[in-house]
Design a protein around this motif. Sequence first.
Motif, short mmCIF file in Angstrom:
data_model
loop_
_atom_site.label_atom_id
_atom_site.label_comp_id
_atom_site.label_asym_id
_atom_site.label_seq_id
_atom_site.Cartn_x
_atom_site.Cartn_y
_atom_site.Cartn_z
N GLY A 115 -15.03 -11.48 15.51
CA GLY A 115 -15.72 -10.51 16.35
C GLY A 115 -14.92 -9.29 16.75
O GLY A 115 -15.36 -8.51 17.59
N HIS A 116 -13.74 -9.08 16.14
CA HIS A 116 -12.98 -7.87 16.43
C HIS A 116 -13.66 -6.71 15.71
O HIS A 116 -13.61 -6.61 14.48
N ARG A 117 -14.25 -5.82 16.45
CA ARG A 117 -15.04 -4.75 15.83
C ARG A 117 -14.54 -3.37 16.24
O ARG A 117 -15.30 -2.39 16.17
N ASP A 118 -13.29 -3.26 16.68
CA ASP A 118 -12.75 -1.94 17.04
C ASP A 118 -12.50 -1.13 15.77
O ASP A 118 -12.32 -1.68 14.67
N ASP A 119 -12.44 0.18 15.92
CA ASP A 119 -12.27 1.07 14.76
C ASP A 119 -10.97 0.81 14.02
O ASP A 119 -10.92 0.88 12.79
N ASP A 120 -9.89 0.55 14.75
CA ASP A 120 -8.60 0.33 14.10
C ASP A 120 -8.68 -0.82 13.11
O ASP A 120 -8.21 -0.74 11.97
N THR A 121 -9.26 -1.94 13.56
CA THR A 121 -9.36 -3.11 12.69
C THR A 121 -10.27 -2.83 11.50
O THR A 121 -9.93 -3.13 10.34
N LEU A 122 -11.45 -2.25 11.75
CA LEU A 122 -12.41 -2.02 10.67
C LEU A 122 -11.88 -1.01 9.65
O LEU A 122 -12.05 -1.20 8.44
N LEU A 123 -11.27 0.07 10.13
CA LEU A 123 -10.76 1.07 9.19
C LEU A 123 -9.58 0.53 8.39
O LEU A 123 -9.45 0.82 7.20
N SER A 124 -8.74 -0.27 9.01
CA SER A 124 -7.62 -0.85 8.28
C SER A 124 -8.12 -1.82 7.22
O SER A 124 -7.63 -1.84 6.09
N LEU A 125 -9.10 -2.66 7.57
CA LEU A 125 -9.67 -3.57 6.58
C LEU A 125 -10.32 -2.79 5.45
O LEU A 125 -10.16 -3.14 4.26
N ALA A 126 -11.06 -1.75 5.79
CA ALA A 126 -11.68 -0.92 4.75
C ALA A 126 -10.63 -0.34 3.81
O ALA A 126 -10.79 -0.33 2.58
N ASN A 127 -9.54 0.15 4.39
CA ASN A 127 -8.47 0.73 3.58
C ASN A 127 -7.89 -0.29 2.62
O ASN A 127 -7.69 -0.02 1.43
N ARG A 128 -7.62 -1.52 3.12
CA ARG A 128 -7.05 -2.56 2.25
C ARG A 128 -8.01 -2.93 1.13
O ARG A 128 -7.61 -3.15 -0.01
N LEU A 129 -9.31 -3.03 1.45
CA LEU A 129 -10.29 -3.40 0.43
C LEU A 129 -10.41 -2.32 -0.64
O LEU A 129 -10.51 -2.62 -1.84
N LEU A 130 -10.40 -1.05 -0.22
CA LEU A 130 -10.49 0.04 -1.20
C LEU A 130 -9.27 0.07 -2.10
O LEU A 130 -9.36 0.30 -3.31
N ARG A 131 -8.09 -0.18 -1.52
CA ARG A 131 -6.88 -0.24 -2.32
C ARG A 131 -6.91 -1.42 -3.29
O ARG A 131 -6.56 -1.32 -4.44
N LEU A 132 -7.37 -2.58 -2.76
CA LEU A 132 -7.42 -3.79 -3.57
C LEU A 132 -8.38 -3.61 -4.74
O LEU A 132 -8.11 -4.05 -5.87
N ALA A 133 -9.50 -2.92 -4.48
CA ALA A 133 -10.50 -2.72 -5.53
C ALA A 133 -9.92 -1.97 -6.72
O ALA A 133 -10.28 -2.24 -7.88
N LYS A 134 -9.01 -1.05 -6.47
CA LYS A 134 -8.40 -0.28 -7.56
C LYS A 134 -7.37 -1.09 -8.33
O LYS A 134 -7.02 -0.76 -9.46
N GLN A 135 -6.87 -2.17 -7.72
CA GLN A 135 -5.78 -2.92 -8.33
C GLN A 135 -6.25 -4.20 -9.01
O GLN A 135 -5.52 -4.78 -9.81
N LEU A 136 -7.48 -4.66 -8.71
CA LEU A 136 -7.96 -5.92 -9.28
C LEU A 136 -8.55 -5.70 -10.67
O LEU A 136 -9.20 -4.69 -10.93
N ASP A 137 -8.36 -6.69 -11.53
CA ASP A 137 -8.99 -6.62 -12.85
C ASP A 137 -10.43 -7.10 -12.76
O ASP A 137 -10.91 -7.53 -11.71
#
Length: 926
Positions: A608-630
């Motif tokens: 339930g952590h829904r603050d902007d810092d947490t959500l934006l950081s998770l979004a950033n990691r997912l976008l980075r991960l998407a570029k690196q996964l086969d």
Amino acid sequence: MTPEAKARQHIDHKLEQAGWVVQDMKRLDLSASIGVAVREFPTDSGPADYLLFVNRIPVGVIEAKRDSAGANLTVTESQTERYATANLKWRKDDTPLRFLLEATGQIIRFTDSADPTPRSREIFHFFRPETLAAWLAQPDTLRRRLVEQMPELPEQNLRDCQIGAVTGLERSLAQNKPRALIHMATGAGKTFTAITSVYRLLKFGGAKRILFLVDTRNLGRQAHQEFMAYSPPDDARKFTELYNVQRLASPSIDPHAQVCISTIQRMYSILSGEPIDDSAEDLSLSEVRQTAQQEKLVRYNPAVPVETFDFIVIDECHRSIYNLWKQVLDYFDAFLIGLTATPDKRTFGFFNENIVAEYSYEQSVADGVNVGYDVYAIETEITQKGAELKAKEWVDHRDRQTRRKRWAETEDDALYTGKELDRSVVNPSQIRQVILAMKTAVETRIFPTRQETPKTLIFAKTDSHADDIIQTVREVYGQGNAFCKKVTYRAEEDADSLLASFRNDYNPRIAVTVDMIATGTDVKPLEVLLFMRDVRSRGYYEQMKGRGVRSLDGDSLKRVSNSADGAKTRFVLIDAVGVEQSLKTESRPLERKPGLALQDLLQGVALGHRDDDTLLSLANRLLRLAKQLDDKAQARIGKVSGGIPVAALGKSLINALDPDAIVADALATARTKGITRSEDTLLPDELETARAERVAIACAPFDKPELRDAIDGARREREQLIDHINLDQVTFSGFGEQADGEAKAVIQRFADYIAEHKDEIAALSFFYQQPYQRRQLTFDMIEELHEHLAKPPLMITTERLWGAYARVQAGQVKGQTSRRQLTDLVSLVRFALGLDAELKPFSEQVDKRFQDWIFRHNAQRGTAFTPEQTEWLRLMKDHIASSCSIGRNDFDYAELADKGGLQKAWMLFGKELDGLMEEMNEELAA
């Protein structure tokens, strides 16, 4: 409840927050408090909505309007003035009330009638009654003092650009302009200029307190040191002996402090009630993407009322005053003074295009305040094209965070690009080739006469990349740990101590940083910047370049670089990643919680952590991960996400926080309920509800533990490959087009100067009269010419001019690696005039002419000079090479005096000595 009643309710609440006692006329009790606000007070123009009493005396009036009138609040100013000048019932004195306010439940406007040309302004909240009492006790208002009491600026110890900035700012303040921008090049003394203004505003303007706002703790520490070192022109004491300066490290502002230095992050924390992580003050906001966060609105803090500061000086204002953090500046009723070296369109717009001083980098170089720079490019094959690792190759697999390695085969063919270097793949050969190319270029072409490595700063992509660079630098240079150090906020050693050593001590010679020394940090001895990371932000890139522009006198430079010949005249930007050519935007990374693991971010969202810092950081990691996964890893995640790709999961989090979309949803919801709303009249609760609904939809997939496990598992599989197989090679190492253009410009300025001043300067006059008056060339003449060239606006030194010719006409230039002497200016003038086909060091030309002269002279005499005479003639030749000529007085110089001086020479040559000297001056000097 009517809209008017709702507005009155909000106004009452705000008055009470500010310390006022609000009363109805029927319950009037002026003894209840120092400040009493009386509703519906009767006047001969009708009842005033609120009459303000301070210490039982009526001082002001509030005209209240419903919230929908906020956009047209200024039209009610005449109504407020009518009540302020009306006769008050039961009051003997009919003096007009001084403080005029118009207010809705959301907006407050204020006018002080005692100001020169009174002008209303919007304020965040009502002032405290104690504040109005203090203003009433003063003979003049702040704005009147700015007009009438600021004395002429003493100009001693100030540069012209600083004088212009201070006077321009004071002129702007006298005109009551709320925002002013000072644009001054890095190294021109922005902080010193600001402290000069702060001192004058405190002493002569009667300012109560001034906020000096920075965006990193390191810059706050640096500003504090400059306040402590500042000596006013009219007082023998230091600034901090005259005024209290507080560097804010807690939520409490010292009531006795006249200057408060704070990061904008800490001030935002104080006003929003959000706790601050100390590490947040170490991260430059240049690298943080800012978004409006509706749940973190700044709220009124009675401990820090809106009138706490009279002025706010915003250091490096282009970086940290937009979106989220702008609320800090909106909160205080203060003049805003921006300082920046790299303004952009947002900066000009925010400061109402009120640029009170403009001093560009080019002007600073022309004035000798800063030094120019050259761009030297290094390109390698793998940097440009990437490489491929075949399947079944045995390579190191290294964990990004722990750097733990395992030796294993690659599973599939891995094709990587230059952009993936040091992120998904590390190629030690690529790093080694760049460092080798830098070492070779610095030692043979850039600073060929240096005995030690010039102070060098390397910009790395990540902490891990910095560690790889450090190991390679130490190996390539054959040096120990002290030679090259990492200076970042995460370094094991104390960052401030390391930075001080880099600035003042011999070691470290090379520093590697990710972001700490990128902006605002003063390291004057820096002469080489190596970019091994790209940056998209134009402003941030200019700030990074700015680390090398600071000028430094010869003595100070020699203290850390002993073989430096004179003052710092330039720095060299070595571009190993194409940073000069890459497209620059104002984008910022999304990362807000870099220290938190991906697994923790996923778990936090599920809980339930829904603050902007947490959500934006998770979004950033997912976008980075998407570029690196086969494709296989993407498919595995897609199975448990319901077919939603990893990148789409990240994008949905960002879209959920889109402020415009939140407003649109809130308006749509209001319409479905039959409520008429505009963007300006939406309530915080309505916006919060819309945001929560959007975020809940975006976060729903992460409720599934299977998805969280799949994402974290894919991250664990994503390890760096250490490519020891593909060896890199340098494909280009040389000065870039910008440096070539600058070199051509230097040569053209030199040629134009020679032509223009040939009759004024003795040395030039001499060359234009060749070959009839060769013997008239003297060292004093060359020295005079050098002084003319070295002064602004030319700023041409012998070394810089020689380097320019070497860059543009390399085939005709010899002796590029030799140490430059002042007499090399003779060769430069002859080459520019076309008297010599090649540019050679003056000493080499003297050597060649000496060989010809002594051979011819021996043949004419019939007998050769004796070995002892020949040795003395060589000593005399060496003196001519360094001084252009030789005479009897020159035998007192050490190299000749140590051998016996004029007496010994006379013994060897007798009456021939004067004739020989005359011949040598004529034959060898020009």
